[in-house]
Design an enzyme around this catalytic site. Structure first.
Site, PDB file in Angstrom:
ATOM      1  N   ASP A 563      82.933  24.481  83.988  1.00 32.05           N
ATOM      2  CA  ASP A 563      81.591  24.998  83.700  1.00 32.05           C
ATOM      3  C   ASP A 563      81.750  26.363  83.033  1.00 32.05           C
ATOM      4  O   ASP A 563      82.514  27.218  83.493  1.00 32.05           O
ATOM      5  CB  ASP A 563      80.787  25.135  84.997  1.00 32.05           C
ATOM      6  CG  ASP A 563      79.368  25.597  84.724  1.00 32.05           C
ATOM      7  OD1 ASP A 563      78.511  24.732  84.488  1.00 32.05           O
ATOM      8  OD2 ASP A 563      79.136  26.836  84.753  1.00 32.05           O
ATOM      9  N   ASN A 571      72.612  31.378  75.255  1.00 31.14           N
ATOM     10  CA  ASN A 571      71.501  30.620  74.668  1.00 31.14           C
ATOM     11  C   ASN A 571      70.241  31.465  74.586  1.00 31.14           C
ATOM     12  O   ASN A 571      69.514  31.448  73.582  1.00 31.14           O
ATOM     13  CB  ASN A 571      71.220  29.375  75.511  1.00 31.14           C
ATOM     14  CG  ASN A 571      72.008  28.175  75.006  1.00 31.14           C
ATOM     15  OD1 ASN A 571      72.523  28.193  73.896  1.00 31.14           O
ATOM     16  ND2 ASN A 571      72.106  27.148  75.825  1.00 31.14           N
ATOM     17  N   HIS A 576      69.927  28.647  70.673  1.00 31.59           N
ATOM     18  CA  HIS A 576      70.650  27.403  70.963  1.00 31.59           C
ATOM     19  C   HIS A 576      71.654  27.041  69.864  1.00 31.59           C
ATOM     20  O   HIS A 576      72.642  26.349  70.146  1.00 31.59           O
ATOM     21  CB  HIS A 576      69.651  26.251  71.160  1.00 31.59           C
ATOM     22  CG  HIS A 576      68.882  26.364  72.441  1.00 31.59           C
ATOM     23  ND1 HIS A 576      69.385  25.969  73.650  1.00 31.59           N
ATOM     24  CD2 HIS A 576      67.627  26.863  72.701  1.00 31.59           C
ATOM     25  CE1 HIS A 576      68.501  26.189  74.607  1.00 31.59           C
ATOM     26  NE2 HIS A 576      67.412  26.742  74.053  1.00 31.59           N
ATOM     27  N   ASP A 580      75.293  25.818  70.722  1.00 34.08           N
ATOM     28  CA  ASP A 580      75.891  24.550  70.266  1.00 34.08           C
ATOM     29  C   ASP A 580      77.223  24.800  69.569  1.00 34.08           C
ATOM     30  O   ASP A 580      78.186  24.031  69.722  1.00 34.08           O
ATOM     31  CB  ASP A 580      74.939  23.828  69.312  1.00 34.08           C
ATOM     32  CG  ASP A 580      73.720  23.271  70.034  1.00 34.08           C
ATOM     33  OD1 ASP A 580      73.742  23.232  71.271  1.00 34.08           O
ATOM     34  OD2 ASP A 580      72.750  22.880  69.341  1.00 34.08           O
ATOM     35  N   ASP A 606      76.608  22.802  79.764  1.00 30.57           N
ATOM     36  CA  ASP A 606      77.888  23.477  79.541  1.00 30.57           C
ATOM     37  C   ASP A 606      78.958  22.950  80.485  1.00 30.57           C
ATOM     38  O   ASP A 606      79.933  23.636  80.794  1.00 30.57           O
ATOM     39  CB  ASP A 606      77.727  24.989  79.724  1.00 30.57           C
ATOM     40  CG  ASP A 606      77.234  25.350  81.133  1.00 30.57           C
ATOM     41  OD1 ASP A 606      76.763  24.426  81.839  1.00 30.57           O
ATOM     42  OD2 ASP A 606      77.322  26.528  81.506  1.00 30.57           O
TER      43      ASP A 606
END
Length: 700
Positions: A563, A571, A576, A580, A606
């Site tokens: 994680d 973000n 975003h 990404d 994530d």
């Protein structure tokens, strides 16, 4: 050479062609007026030049052979040679030579005679008079000619005396009628087997003897009705008893072919043609000159403006009406057949003076004779009607091709052995291989086909053998550029008028786009759209397989649950798009950090999972290996990320769970790894924790 005036005048006025030459080198010393007339040369052309220079001998070797014979006997008798005069007229000269001595010098006194017309008359006589006892060899050649003609053309002939009506059949006629050679022709009742509706035509032909062509139906001894084409005429001469001569050809196959074309295409008229035209025997002599030994009278119908007798005298005369575009090919085909001793078959055109174009088909069989010549026996027929029918068929095919090219599908046909004989359609648009690549092959013989399993091939071939309709048989075919396309074909069997299976016809279409869509759908079902990594569904399938493998072989696998720390902050602050971009780079680094046999998957958000397989059976060694790989992954993910123009530092938290026999399910394994990951976060993030406390103690 003859210095006395009286001797000179006597020598010059002798009506026999005489020349005087040196024996050692053949150089001419003198020649009289008749010799100069025959050769077309002048005395100035002759004196001081050798016979080879003048072209009387083809080569030194030919002259040397003649001189050897002269040396043995003192004379040379009746040697024929071909000579081309200055006016380009070819003449056949017969030479006789005596050796004499003049003024102490060995000389040759030669006598020439033009035998061109004599030879032409002999050839015509040999071709027409079959019963002369002095021409037994020619008679044998004529018999072989007619047997070859009968075999090639499926014809036979009969003769009957006009006085006592004695009937004689040829071997070919016996074969055509099915009766044995021992059968008496007069006892066969052949006329009674003529169809009643056609009997009047036959009776009229044998009564008028005008040589006209007529067709009639005749019942074969096997019960089948056959179609015959015939001509009947009278053969007469001054010495022989008049004969009635009839030629018969079985044209049943021709009739059947015409009927099949009419039924299939609907617009082609019934094909008929005349008798087999002109029968011939052509000889190529050792010197390369061609001459006809025999040609039948119908030659005047095949070659308008020429008689059979004229063709016998000049074998090259009909070349004047050969179509200019076909002449070279015609000559080459005859030359090749006679050089290679292979059957001759060639189609060519005539261009008549009135502008009419006729198509002819020539066929023949070459053979060698004992004198080094080659004989070509065969026949020539008029196929203009067939050619016109072919052209109508070609136009119909062109219309059909135009329609198929407007469609995205293809039309195809196979023969009874499932080989492709026709492929039509817009092949260029699909960039497929050319039509010739498919012809003559079955689907399973084509190296450009893949994507079909052995079981699928077996089912498809079984359907074909059963002559069943089939739909949507899918395969991959290779394009012209080497790429592959998916196609689907459907087909239905073809049956002839008698219900007999003759092949398949059907359509094919390009389904590559559909296959791509299906593949994309499948991809989206098993892979993460953003990173291209396996998704949760595919990961669980692989973990289930690994769980089964561990139960069988007692070997460890491991799961790394990863994680990203503080990903939500990235973000929220940068958007975003930046998040990404980071996820994609994390996916790439994870893949680069593990083996090809291992699996890197994205669960969502994530969260990533790395599945390490086949790690070993010793838990201590496995734990050390997993710890080493985990440290490698941590180090890789700690490297700076370039997000566009920004540099970003991100850390992961990693939980590790081992897959062993004690793990009962995939869900249990993932929960263990997830718990270990939260232990990692609780320990300050950017670290790794094992689910088993004992294992964690080993790496602490």
């Amino acid at each position: 050479m003859l210095e006395s005036g009286n001797h000179r005048a006597f020598f010059n006025d002798i009506p026999v062609a005489i020349s005087l030459s040196r024996a050692d080198n053949g150089v001419y010393l003198d020649a009289n007026a008749e010799w100069l007339r025959l050769t077309g040369l002048t005395l100035a052309d002759v004196v001081g030049r050798s016979s080879i220079e003048l072209g009387l001998w083809d080569s030194d070797q030919q002259r040397a052979q003649a001189m050897q014979s002269l040396a043995q006997t003192g004379q040379l008798r009746d040697l024929d040679m071909t000579f081309t005069r200055p006016d380009q007229r070819r003449v056949l000269l017969r030479v006789n030579v005596n050796r004499i001595v003049v003024n102490g010098e060995a000389c040759l006194l030669s006598y020439l005679k033009d035998v061109t017309d004599e030879r032409a008359a002999q050839s015509a006589l040999l071709a027409s008079e079959q019963l002369l006892t002095a021409t037994n060899q020619r008679l044998s050649q004529q018999l072989r000619l007619f047997e070859a003609m009968e075999s090639l053309a499926s014809v036979g002939y009969w003769t009957a005396s006009r006085t006592n009506r004695d009937l004689i059949w040829s071997k070919g006629l016996y074969q055509l009628t099915g009766w044995p050679l021992s059968q008496d022709p007069s006892a066969t009742g052949g006329r009674d087997r003529i169809h009643p509706d056609d009997l009047a035509k036959y009776t009229n032909a044998v009564t008028t003897l005008d040589g006209g062509t007529f067709e009639y139906r005749w019942q074969h001894p096997d019960g089948r009705m056959r179609w015959h084409r015939s001509r009947v005429q009278s053969l007469t001469s001054d010495d022989d008893e008049p004969l009635i001569f009839g030629m018969v050809q079985d044209i049943t196959s021709e009739r059947d072919t015409a009927q099949a074309l009419q039924e299939k295409l609907g617009f082609i008229q019934k094909i008929t043609s005349r008798l087999p035209g002109a029968v011939f025997q052509l000889r190529r002599n050792a010197d390369g000159i061609h001459e006809f030994l025999y040609i039948s009278e119908p030659a005047c119908e095949i070659y308008p403006g020429f008689s059979a007798q004229g063709i016998l005298q000049d074998a090259y005369c009909t070349l004047a009406i050969h179509h200019p575009d076909d002449l070279a090919g015609f000559e080459a085909s005859v030359r090749t057949a006679m050089l290679t001793m292979t059957p001759w078959q060639h189609e060519y055109r005539l261009l008549l003076p009135d502008g009419e174009v006729r198509w002819l088909l020539g066929q023949g069989m070459p053979e060698s004779d004992s004198h080094g010549a080659v004989l070509l026996s065969g026949f020539v027929t008029d196929i203009t009607t067939r050619k016109r029918a072919d052209e109508r068929l070609r136009l119909s095919e062109a219309r059909f091709r135009s329609l198929t090219e407007l469609s995205s599908d293809w039309y195809w046909e196979q023969d009874a052995q499932f080989r492709f004989v026709r492929v039509d359609g817009n092949l260029q648009t699909a960039k497929t291989l050319p039509e010739a690549h498919y012809l003559g092959k079955t689907l399973w013989e084509d190296e450009g086909v893949q994507g079909v399993s052995a079981a699928q091939w077996a089912r498809h071939r079984a359907a074909l053998q059963a002559h069943e309709v089939f739909h949507d048989f899918e395969m991959q075919r290779q394009r012209a550029d080497g790429s592959w396309m998916w196609v689907s074909i459907s087909g239905t069997p073809i049956l002839d008028a008698q219900g007999q299976f003759t092949g398949y016809r059907g359509i094919g279409r390009d389904i590559s786009e559909r296959k791509r869509t299906e593949k994309e759908i499948e991809y989206l079902a098993f892979y993460d759209a953003l990173t291209g990594l396996p998704n949760r569904r595919l990961l669980i399938e692989r973990l289930q397989l690994a769980l089964l493998g561990t139960a069988r072989h007692d070997r460890y696998s491991a799961v790394l649950f990863i994680d990203l720390d503080n990903f939500k902050d990235l973000n929220d602050s940068l958007g975003h798009d930046m998040g990404d971009m980071l996820l994609k780079q994390v996916a790439q680094r994870l893949q680069a950090s593990v083996r090809e046999v291992d699996t890197v998957a994205r669960l969502g958000g994530d969260e990533f999972v790395v599945m390490l397989e086949e790690l070993g059976s010793d838990p201590v060694q496995v734990t050390a290996l997993v710890e080493k790989i985990g440290r490698k992954v941590l180090a890789s993910l700690n490297q700076v990320y370039e997000l566009g123009t920004l540099e970003h530092h991100s850390t992961p938290s990693m939980g590790v769970a081992l897959l062993s026999r004690q793990v009962r399910s995939v869900d249990e394994l993932l929960k263990q790894a997830d718990l270990a990951m939260y232990e990692s976060k609780a320990a300050g993030r950017n670290t790794m924790r094992f689910f088993d406390p004992a294992m964690q103690a080993l790496v602490a």
